[in-house]
Each structure stands twice: as C-alpha cells, then as structure tokens.
Design a protein around this motif. Structure first.
Motif, PDB file in Angstrom:
ATOM      1  N   VAL A 119      -0.585   4.105   0.149  1.00 44.47           N
ATOM      2  CA  VAL A 119      -0.732   5.567  -0.009  1.00 44.47           C
ATOM      3  C   VAL A 119      -1.912   5.776  -0.958  1.00 44.47           C
ATOM      4  CG1 VAL A 119       1.663   6.329   0.382  1.00 44.47           C
ATOM      5  CG2 VAL A 119       0.951   5.570  -1.896  1.00 44.47           C
ATOM      6  N   PHE A 120      -2.634   6.877  -0.751  1.00 45.06           N
ATOM      7  CA  PHE A 120      -3.757   7.154  -1.643  1.00 45.06           C
ATOM      8  C   PHE A 120      -3.243   7.507  -3.023  1.00 45.06           C
ATOM      9  CE2 PHE A 120      -5.790   8.254   2.499  1.00 45.06           C
ATOM     10  CZ  PHE A 120      -6.824   7.335   2.427  1.00 45.06           C
ATOM     11  N   SER A 121      -3.858   6.954  -4.071  1.00 47.04           N
ATOM     12  CA  SER A 121      -3.433   7.350  -5.415  1.00 47.04           C
ATOM     13  C   SER A 121      -4.263   8.542  -5.904  1.00 47.04           C
ATOM     14  CB  SER A 121      -3.512   6.176  -6.393  1.00 47.04           C
ATOM     15  OG  SER A 121      -4.794   5.614  -6.384  1.00 47.04           O
TER      16      SER A 121
ATOM     17  N   GLY B 120     -10.337   1.030   4.046  1.00 47.48           N
ATOM     18  CA  GLY B 120      -8.903   1.305   4.051  1.00 47.48           C
ATOM     19  C   GLY B 120      -8.109   0.030   4.132  1.00 47.48           C
ATOM     20  N   GLN B 121      -6.821   0.207   4.371  1.00 44.87           N
ATOM     21  CA  GLN B 121      -5.937  -0.944   4.508  1.00 44.87           C
ATOM     22  C   GLN B 121      -4.868  -0.639   5.541  1.00 44.87           C
ATOM     23  OE1 GLN B 121      -4.057  -2.308   0.871  1.00 44.87           O
ATOM     24  NE2 GLN B 121      -3.669  -4.335   1.730  1.00 44.87           N
ATOM     25  N   ARG B 122      -4.551  -1.655   6.330  1.00 42.75           N
ATOM     26  CA  ARG B 122      -3.481  -1.569   7.327  1.00 42.75           C
ATOM     27  C   ARG B 122      -2.391  -2.528   6.881  1.00 42.75           C
ATOM     28  NH1 ARG B 122       0.317  -1.295  10.645  1.00 42.75           N
ATOM     29  NH2 ARG B 122       0.248  -2.128  12.753  1.00 42.75           N
TER      30      ARG B 122
ATOM     31  N   PRO C 137       1.882   6.812   5.289  1.00 42.47           N
ATOM     32  CA  PRO C 137       2.374   6.064   4.125  1.00 42.47           C
ATOM     33  C   PRO C 137       3.140   4.811   4.548  1.00 42.47           C
ATOM     34  CG  PRO C 137       2.744   8.410   3.811  1.00 42.47           C
ATOM     35  CD  PRO C 137       2.278   8.248   5.224  1.00 42.47           C
ATOM     36  N   GLY C 138       2.789   3.711   3.911  1.00 43.32           N
ATOM     37  CA  GLY C 138       3.447   2.443   4.208  1.00 43.32           C
ATOM     38  C   GLY C 138       2.845   1.712   5.396  1.00 43.32           C
ATOM     39  N   ASP C 139       2.036   2.425   6.195  1.00 48.14           N
ATOM     40  CA  ASP C 139       1.447   1.775   7.375  1.00 48.14           C
ATOM     41  C   ASP C 139      -0.068   1.603   7.253  1.00 48.14           C
ATOM     42  OD1 ASP C 139       1.499   0.905  10.281  1.00 48.14           O
ATOM     43  OD2 ASP C 139       0.092   2.597  10.355  1.00 48.14           O
ATOM     44  N   ARG C 140      -0.785   2.690   6.932  1.00 49.51           N
ATOM     45  CA  ARG C 140      -2.247   2.574   6.830  1.00 49.51           C
ATOM     46  C   ARG C 140      -2.839   3.756   6.072  1.00 49.51           C
ATOM     47  NH1 ARG C 140      -3.860   1.977  12.711  1.00 49.51           N
ATOM     48  NH2 ARG C 140      -1.700   1.260  12.798  1.00 49.51           N
ATOM     49  N   CYS C 141      -3.945   3.492   5.380  1.00 52.31           N
ATOM     50  CA  CYS C 141      -4.771   4.529   4.763  1.00 52.31           C
ATOM     51  C   CYS C 141      -6.203   4.238   5.179  1.00 52.31           C
ATOM     52  CB  CYS C 141      -4.671   4.468   3.245  1.00 52.31           C
ATOM     53  SG  CYS C 141      -3.101   5.049   2.613  1.00 52.31           S
ATOM     54  N   ILE C 142      -6.897   5.263   5.659  1.00 49.48           N
ATOM     55  CA  ILE C 142      -8.280   5.097   6.107  1.00 49.48           C
ATOM     56  C   ILE C 142      -9.113   6.222   5.511  1.00 49.48           C
ATOM     57  CG2 ILE C 142      -9.817   4.957   8.117  1.00 49.48           C
ATOM     58  CD1 ILE C 142      -7.177   4.541   9.790  1.00 49.48           C
ATOM     59  N   THR C 143     -10.282   5.892   4.961  1.00 47.84           N
ATOM     60  CA  THR C 143     -11.225   6.923   4.518  1.00 47.84           C
ATOM     61  C   THR C 143     -12.589   6.629   5.125  1.00 47.84           C
ATOM     62  OG1 THR C 143     -10.053   7.360   2.459  1.00 47.84           O
ATOM     63  CG2 THR C 143     -12.367   7.971   2.520  1.00 47.84           C
ATOM     64  N   MET C 144     -13.259   7.707   5.582  1.00 45.00           N
ATOM     65  CA  MET C 144     -14.625   7.583   6.097  1.00 45.00           C
ATOM     66  C   MET C 144     -15.525   8.568   5.364  1.00 45.00           C
ATOM     67  SD  MET C 144     -13.996   7.262  10.192  1.00 45.00           S
ATOM     68  CE  MET C 144     -12.480   6.454  10.773  1.00 45.00           C
TER      69      MET C 144
ATOM     70  N   LEU D  56     -13.404  12.737  -4.136  1.00 43.68           N
ATOM     71  CA  LEU D  56     -13.081  11.427  -4.711  1.00 43.68           C
ATOM     72  C   LEU D  56     -11.763  10.916  -4.125  1.00 43.68           C
ATOM     73  CD1 LEU D  56     -13.408   9.169  -6.931  1.00 43.68           C
ATOM     74  CD2 LEU D  56     -12.063  10.658  -8.435  1.00 43.68           C
ATOM     75  N   THR D  57     -11.786   9.698  -3.649  1.00 43.59           N
ATOM     76  CA  THR D  57     -10.569   9.084  -3.112  1.00 43.59           C
ATOM     77  C   THR D  57     -10.414   7.686  -3.684  1.00 43.59           C
ATOM     78  OG1 THR D  57     -10.458  10.365  -1.071  1.00 43.59           O
ATOM     79  CG2 THR D  57      -9.503   8.175  -0.993  1.00 43.59           C
TER      80      THR D  57
END
Lengths: 243, 243
Positions: free
Chosen positions: A206-208, A120-122, A40-47, A197-198
């Motif tokens: 953070v993932f909602s 994702g986002q960094r 959280p606050g740093d990165r979220c990644i989904t594959m 679902l993501t």
C-alpha cells in the motif's frame, strides 16, 4: 517542460513530479503527470510522464480504458502477473499511440518524443523501477543507477548524485528529491508547483504517501529557505580557500 | 562541449573557461578557449569562445591577423577607441567568418552556432562585458544580470545565482566561478580540465591573474573536496525538516 524523478532504494520507491506543461512560453497549463493504481496487498503501481502531452495522456487513458472494460478480456496492468509484464503493457500502449499519431505529428514537424517512468511492486515480486521510451522499449534502475529523471533533469541532478545510494533511508531520499525539485523550480520557469509525491515502502503493498504539495505549502517553503541558508553557509566556508 | 563563465563586478571582471572540445563522444581534444590582449595602462581584453571550433578559431585568428599586419591600415581591437567599438569589431569578424563558411556548413547539416564573451577595459572607459552571438549581434552584462555563461551552462548556474551580485568581492566571485565549474566538470564529461582563469581589477589596466589551473592542481582539488563535504553537511541539516 516537466521535471519528474523516481528513485529505487532498498527501503522502497519515491516518486516526485511537477505539474506544469507548456506549448511555447505563452501557453502554460497545469496537468497532473503522476498516476497511481493500488490494490492493497496485491500491487501498487505509479507512473510519471514527460514529453508530448497528447501522446502520454493517450497512453495512460488506453491503459485505464482496458482496466475499465474487463469484458474486452484484455490483460491489463491490474491483471498482469509481474512488474515486468506491467511495463511491457505500458510499452505496448506507447507503441499503439505512437503508431496512431506519430506519422501525422512528424509530418507537421512536431516531436513525438515521450517517456514514462513506471515503478511499483506486485505481490510475490520485488519492487522495481523502469524508464519507458518513445519506441516502447525500456530500461530498469539498478544499484549503480538507482534513479531516473525525465524532463528538465540537469539542475536537479548534482544533489541526487551526491546523496542517493540504494541504502539511503526513505525519508532522506524524499528530502533529496524535494531539494532536487527546488533547484529545478528556481532555474526553469517551465517547471512549476504544485508537486505530486508518492512513496511506496518495500513489501508493504500500500502507498505510504500519495499526496499533493501545494504552491504555498509552509513546510516546503521552509525547506527551500533553510536550504538556501545552508548552501550560503557552506559557500562562506569555501572563501578562505585560495586556488 | 565547453563551459565558460564571465562575471562583471564593481571590483572588476572574472573569466573562467575549460579546455575540452569534442566532435562526438569519441573525438575529444584539448583546445584553449580563452584569449587575452594587454597593453598595460591602455587596455586589457579577454575573450572566451564556445560553439563551432573552426568558426571561433577563425574569428580569433582574423582579429589577430589584423593586429599583426598594421600596414593594412585596418582598425583593430588594439587600436579601437572603446570597449563598445572593440566588441563591434568582434561582431564584424564573426559575420565575415559566418558568411564564408556558414552556407557550406549548413549544406552538410553542421551547426554554425558560435558565441564569444568579450570583456575588458579601455583607458578612459568603464570595464564592460559582452556576449557576441553567431550573427555578430551582442548584448551587454548589467547590474541585474552581471554574468554570462556559454556552453554547458545549466549545472553551474544555481551557485552563481545564489552568490553573484555586482558588489560581490572579486575573490568571492573567483571561488563561486570555480565551484560553478566544479559542478559542471562532475556532471558533463565533455567539459574538462585544465582551466584558464583571468581576473581584471577595475581601472588597473593590467591583468592581476591570467593563468592555467592544471588537472591535478592541489588547491583546486582541495576546494572541490571541501565543497563536497560542506554540501553534504548542509544537506544533513535538512533531513530533520519534514515536508
């Protein structure tokens, strides 16, 4: 088979996958094809993965193995400085796995074709979406082509083409993705419930949403039924037109 | 590629085909894929072809050649006593052509895969619809599966599955077939206008429609546009549903 769709909007990223795999018609199993990492606050990644299951599982395991063994001193998807570097690491892992098993699989006439969607986002960077191919090379979603599909993509494509644009709101996009999946589930037996679902909102880090939609989920069933009804109504309006 | 659909209803038969063929992305041409024979009061037959163009053209030419040379004394699709016998003759012609060119094509790695939809009615018999495969074998449409598609079938299948049943009226079925084609045209560049449309009403033994729909046909364009609008409206009704 598999059906996964990932969409990049101004408002964020949406990922949806089924969970069915099959080796022939008589060997069907349930496997998760969506994998997420969150700091959280740093990165979220989904594959999300499609293709040869042994190959894609090995790629995901290799990426996780490097995270779990920090004493190896290797750069990982959780230490990489940007989404671009993260997708390069995924491509590298794909190459390692393909080099290890590809020749043996080719020899026995098996396909090694695999693909992975990485989004994702960094912190400090944009949210981005990539499609990694079997050779480890990759392309990125753009405003002209804001979504990627892997697996059985044809049945669910028309609805996406009609609805999705970069400025489509996130909730509208989730509905379009679910209806795209609904069309695919109806038409291809090798794509099956439950769904994963993501949703990742831009700059939230953070993932909602990051959840499973089970087979008899009443909300998904209602959406599916109402969509059938609405399509039938739309069609009935066409009958008076003579060609 | 190709998209052809044939539908068998209580009220009759509907046939719709595109006219685009391609050998690679850079070699596109227009070829008729629908062929009809009519002896008013005696028989109406329509065939549509997909797959290797040289193979399917040779099959149609062989069938026509036998008609044009009555002194050969051979049974033809215009002398055969029933639709079943007619489709057997089509299968026989497919075998002759496959045996002549198949080995050479296989040797150079080319596909010989071809399929032909054969439908019609012979005086004294029912209207029937068949799907002939590369080996000359065939299956028949039933009340459970009242339609066959050949070529690029996926994009246009959902609308047919939702609308078509044996008791669907002919005009409704024509609209469904045209919308099925519209979805396919939008999604696959190798399927293209103009279209050929044939309608045969049960027990009439003359075609009630047998015509070409040209690229800028205003009625077809209007149908396509109104369908886009109606689909968008149907989708908008779904957005309030949360899953």
């Amino acid at each position: 088979m598999t059906y996964c769709v990932a969409i990049k909007l101004d408002e964020g990223l949406v990922f949806l996958s089924d969970t069915r795999t099959n080796a022939g018609m008589d060997n069907i199993a349930k496997f998760k094809k969506m994998f997420s990492w969150e700091i959280p606050g740093d990165r979220c990644i989904t594959m999300m993965t499609a293709g040869n299951l042994a190959i894609t599982q090995a790629v995901i395991s290799l990426l996780q193995e490097n995270i779990d063994r920090p004493d190896n001193g290797l750069e990982t998807i959780l230490s990489a400085p940007s989404m671009f570097r993260i997708v390069e690491l995924v491509g590298d892992a794909m190459q390692v796995v393909q080099n290890r098993y590809g020749p043996g699989l080719s020899q026995s006439g098996e396909s090694t074709a695999s693909s992975i969607l990485v989004g994702g986002q960094r912190s400090g960077g944009e949210h981005r979406l990539f499609h990694v191919y079997s050779a480890g090379n990759f392309i990125e979603a753009t405003t002209e082509t804001p979504y990627f599909q892997i697996g059985e993509h044809k049945y669910g494509k028309p609805i996406l083409d009609r609805i999705i644009a970069p400025d489509t709101p996130l909730n509208v996009c989730v509905t379009a993705a679910l209806l795209s999946m609904d069309s695919t589930l109806r038409s291809n037996l090798s794509v099956g419930m439950p769904l994963d679902l993501t949703v990742l909102e831009t700059d939230k880090l953070v993932f909602s949403q990051n959840r499973r939609i089970e087979e008899f989920d009443p909300d998904f069933q209602r959406l599916s039924q109402e969509w059938s009804g609405a399509l039938r109504k739309a069609f009935d309006e066409m009958i008076h037109l003579t060609v």
